[in-house]
Scaffold this motif. Structure first.
Motif, PDB file in Angstrom:
ATOM      1  N   GLU A  27      71.530  74.339 -44.611  1.00  0.00           N
ATOM      2  CA  GLU A  27      72.906  74.083 -44.185  1.00  0.00           C
ATOM      3  C   GLU A  27      73.633  75.343 -43.721  1.00  0.00           C
ATOM      4  OE1 GLU A  27      75.007  72.024 -47.242  1.00  0.00           O
ATOM      5  OE2 GLU A  27      73.744  70.228 -47.147  1.00  0.00           O
ATOM      6  N   VAL A  28      73.263  76.511 -44.288  1.00  0.00           N
ATOM      7  CA  VAL A  28      73.999  77.743 -43.957  1.00  0.00           C
ATOM      8  C   VAL A  28      73.174  78.729 -43.136  1.00  0.00           C
ATOM      9  CG1 VAL A  28      75.391  77.506 -46.045  1.00  0.00           C
ATOM     10  CG2 VAL A  28      73.353  78.957 -46.081  1.00  0.00           C
ATOM     11  N   GLN A  29      71.891  78.435 -42.897  1.00  0.00           N
ATOM     12  CA  GLN A  29      71.010  79.417 -42.269  1.00  0.00           C
ATOM     13  C   GLN A  29      71.452  79.821 -40.861  1.00  0.00           C
ATOM     14  OE1 GLN A  29      67.082  77.669 -42.187  1.00  0.00           O
ATOM     15  NE2 GLN A  29      67.580  76.216 -40.582  1.00  0.00           N
ATOM     16  N   GLU A  30      71.953  78.853 -40.077  1.00  0.00           N
ATOM     17  CA  GLU A  30      72.337  79.161 -38.700  1.00  0.00           C
ATOM     18  C   GLU A  30      73.424  80.219 -38.631  1.00  0.00           C
ATOM     19  OE1 GLU A  30      73.792  76.809 -34.657  1.00  0.00           O
ATOM     20  OE2 GLU A  30      73.006  75.688 -36.370  1.00  0.00           O
ATOM     21  N   LYS A  31      74.314  80.185 -39.602  1.00  0.00           N
ATOM     22  CA  LYS A  31      75.414  81.165 -39.675  1.00  0.00           C
ATOM     23  C   LYS A  31      74.873  82.595 -39.746  1.00  0.00           C
ATOM     24  CE  LYS A  31      79.132  82.428 -42.895  1.00  0.00           C
ATOM     25  NZ  LYS A  31      79.822  82.006 -44.150  1.00  0.00           N
ATOM     26  N   HIS A  32      73.698  82.768 -40.369  1.00  0.00           N
ATOM     27  CA  HIS A  32      73.111  84.098 -40.560  1.00  0.00           C
ATOM     28  C   HIS A  32      71.948  84.356 -39.590  1.00  0.00           C
ATOM     29  CE1 HIS A  32      75.446  84.748 -44.247  1.00  0.00           C
ATOM     30  NE2 HIS A  32      75.207  83.473 -44.521  1.00  0.00           N
ATOM     31  N   HIS A  33      71.778  83.454 -38.588  1.00  0.00           N
ATOM     32  CA  HIS A  33      70.717  83.593 -37.586  1.00  0.00           C
ATOM     33  C   HIS A  33      69.324  83.605 -38.243  1.00  0.00           C
ATOM     34  CE1 HIS A  33      74.029  84.531 -34.924  1.00  0.00           C
ATOM     35  NE2 HIS A  33      74.390  85.510 -35.738  1.00  0.00           N
ATOM     36  N   VAL A  34      69.168  82.716 -39.221  1.00  0.00           N
ATOM     37  CA  VAL A  34      67.948  82.635 -40.024  1.00  0.00           C
ATOM     38  C   VAL A  34      67.380  81.225 -39.922  1.00  0.00           C
ATOM     39  CG1 VAL A  34      67.073  82.652 -42.402  1.00  0.00           C
ATOM     40  CG2 VAL A  34      68.630  84.443 -41.638  1.00  0.00           C
ATOM     41  N   LYS A  35      66.054  81.110 -40.032  1.00  0.00           N
ATOM     42  CA  LYS A  35      65.419  79.798 -40.099  1.00  0.00           C
ATOM     43  C   LYS A  35      64.457  79.757 -41.273  1.00  0.00           C
ATOM     44  CE  LYS A  35      62.965  76.270 -37.471  1.00  0.00           C
ATOM     45  NZ  LYS A  35      62.360  75.880 -36.168  1.00  0.00           N
ATOM     46  N   TYR A  36      64.788  78.957 -42.286  1.00  0.00           N
ATOM     47  CA  TYR A  36      63.908  78.739 -43.434  1.00  0.00           C
ATOM     48  C   TYR A  36      62.922  77.634 -43.064  1.00  0.00           C
ATOM     49  CZ  TYR A  36      65.903  81.819 -46.908  1.00  0.00           C
ATOM     50  OH  TYR A  36      66.261  82.940 -47.612  1.00  0.00           O
ATOM     51  N   HIS A  37      61.638  77.983 -42.962  1.00  0.00           N
ATOM     52  CA  HIS A  37      60.639  77.024 -42.483  1.00  0.00           C
ATOM     53  C   HIS A  37      60.147  76.097 -43.587  1.00  0.00           C
ATOM     54  CE1 HIS A  37      59.972  78.403 -38.363  1.00  0.00           C
ATOM     55  NE2 HIS A  37      60.196  79.625 -38.814  1.00  0.00           N
ATOM     56  N   LYS A  38      59.630  76.683 -44.675  1.00  0.00           N
ATOM     57  CA  LYS A  38      58.985  75.887 -45.717  1.00  0.00           C
ATOM     58  C   LYS A  38      58.818  76.758 -46.946  1.00  0.00           C
ATOM     59  CE  LYS A  38      54.903  76.864 -42.914  1.00  0.00           C
ATOM     60  NZ  LYS A  38      53.930  76.273 -41.975  1.00  0.00           N
ATOM     61  N   PHE A  39      58.368  76.150 -48.037  1.00  0.00           N
ATOM     62  CA  PHE A  39      58.141  76.949 -49.239  1.00  0.00           C
ATOM     63  C   PHE A  39      56.984  76.383 -50.047  1.00  0.00           C
ATOM     64  CE2 PHE A  39      61.330  73.788 -50.509  1.00  0.00           C
ATOM     65  CZ  PHE A  39      60.857  73.335 -51.727  1.00  0.00           C
ATOM     66  N   TRP A  40      56.433  77.260 -50.885  1.00  0.00           N
ATOM     67  CA  TRP A  40      55.364  76.920 -51.823  1.00  0.00           C
ATOM     68  C   TRP A  40      55.934  77.044 -53.225  1.00  0.00           C
ATOM     69  CZ3 TRP A  40      54.858  79.094 -47.199  1.00  0.00           C
ATOM     70  CH2 TRP A  40      53.821  78.695 -46.366  1.00  0.00           C
TER      71      TRP A  40
END
Length: 364
Positions: A27-40
């Motif tokens: 929800e907030v990643q775009e604000k910081h120019h970040v893309k969270y893809h996936k996690f383990w």
């Protein structure tokens, strides 16, 4: 943008809470120019690893800080191609957490197989390397390169496939070895180390600890032996694969034995260039008497400390020759030999040829 992986430890949240935290990141990643893809996520170990595209580490951290406040204890930049190779394909993503193709949760573990190959008279082990590469591919492994190291290194998602691959390589190389001896040709020799680990730690890069452990196990294994780490033993669901028999020697290590080997190698590897470094020095540095050290090392790896120290020096010399890291006299000094003639004698005893001949055979 650069690709990063972060590492969270001592996680006590439920699986559903972790998924919600990931959705909050989105929800907030775009604000910081970040893309969270996936996690383990590994619930038993309490660890989480997130894969992130971001301009820098600070941006990765800013997203977690704003969305839920759970900060990673480590963030490392990863090479996208190497990441894809080591983690593999065929995953399923369900709102962030990674699953294997069969639907089971991917805990992030990867198994590392290291194979050391050499001919008795210094010839390049081309056919043996080809055989090992074929077996790694046949058991769904992926070959990686590691710095200047010339071991064959395979990565496997599944411990069962890693162990099966190691045993198949061993059995087929033993057949080749017997054929060579019967034909009076120089036989191939080999050692195999098997380790496992999760992607990153607070102090290491992507799978650095797991690869280094596999290489160290390969170093201390006996000739024609498979030496298996405690975590591979724990992860391998087909226990009968790890059972020892006459035709297929597999040596299993406990966590305590593994720790002792790592400490032993940490001390010796840092002092190989010092000709004054002896077993007396080693026993003092490791904190036990010489007889205690002799008994423990011999019981654990099948040869006494003096033989191990000489072997470590010879194997480092072999690696330096392949890397063209200096002339023979310089390499002799680098591994603790002031006398080049004595160095050549020890090298011949180990590899069946003198250092100059070995260098000639490995020009390419």
């Amino acid at each position: 943008m650069p690709l990063y992986m972060d590492f969270h430890k001592n996680v006590v949240a439920t699986f559903d809470e972790v998924v919600l935290a990931h959705l909050a990141d989105l929800e907030v990643q775009e604000k910081h120019h970040v893309k969270y893809h996936k996690f383990w996520i590994n619930p038993k170990e309490g660890t989480i690893y997130c894969l992130i595209e971001a301009p820098d580490r600070h941006a990765c951290e800013a997203v977690h800080k704003e969305s839920h406040g759970h900060l990673a204890c480590s963030i490392v930049e990863v090479d996208p191609d190497f990441f894809k190779l080591v983690m593999g394909d065929g995953h399923q993503v369900d709102n962030g957490p990674m699953h294997h193709a069969d639907g089971s949760l991917d805990l992030g573990y990867r198994n590392i197989l290291a194979v050391s190959l050499w001919h008795e008279q210094g010839a390049h082990p081309t056919e043996a390397r080809k055989l090992a590469l074929e077996k790694i591919a046949a058991f769904h492994g992926r070959v990686i390169k590691w710095a200047a190291n010339d071991h064959l290194i395979g990565v496997f998602n599944d411990s069962v496939n890693a162990v099966r691959c190691a045993k198949k390589i061993k059995l087929e190389l033993l057949v080749r070895q017997s054929e060579a001896i019967a034909q009076a040709n120089p036989p191939i020799h080999f050692k195999i180390g098997l380790s496992a680990g999760q992607p990153v730690t607070e102090t290491s890069e992507l799978f650095e600890e797991a690869v280094q452990l596999a290489l160290r196990l390969c170093t201390v294994a006996r000739e024609e032996e498979i030496l298996v780490s405690s975590l591979v033993k724990q992860l391998c669901l087909e226990e009968e694969l790890l059972e020892d028999d006459r035709a297929d020697t597999v040596k299993l290590l406990s966590t305590k034995e593994e720790g002792f080997i790592l400490e032993l190698l940490r001390i010796t590897e840092s002092r190989l260039a010092d000709e004054r470094f002896t077993i007396d020095t080693l026993s003092r540095d490791i904190g036990m008497s010489r007889p205690q050290l002799y008994r423990k090392v011999t019981a654990l790896i099948g040869r006494p400390p003096n033989d191990l120290l000489r072997e470590l020096r010879m194997e480092k010399a072999m690696s330096l020759i392949k890397q063209k890291a200096g002339n023979i006299s310089e390499i002799a000094l680098e591994v603790g030999y002031n006398n080049a003639s004595y160095f050549a004698k020890c090298f011949h005893e180990k590899f069946g040829c003198n250092p100059s001949s070995y260098a000639e055979n490995h020009k390419g």
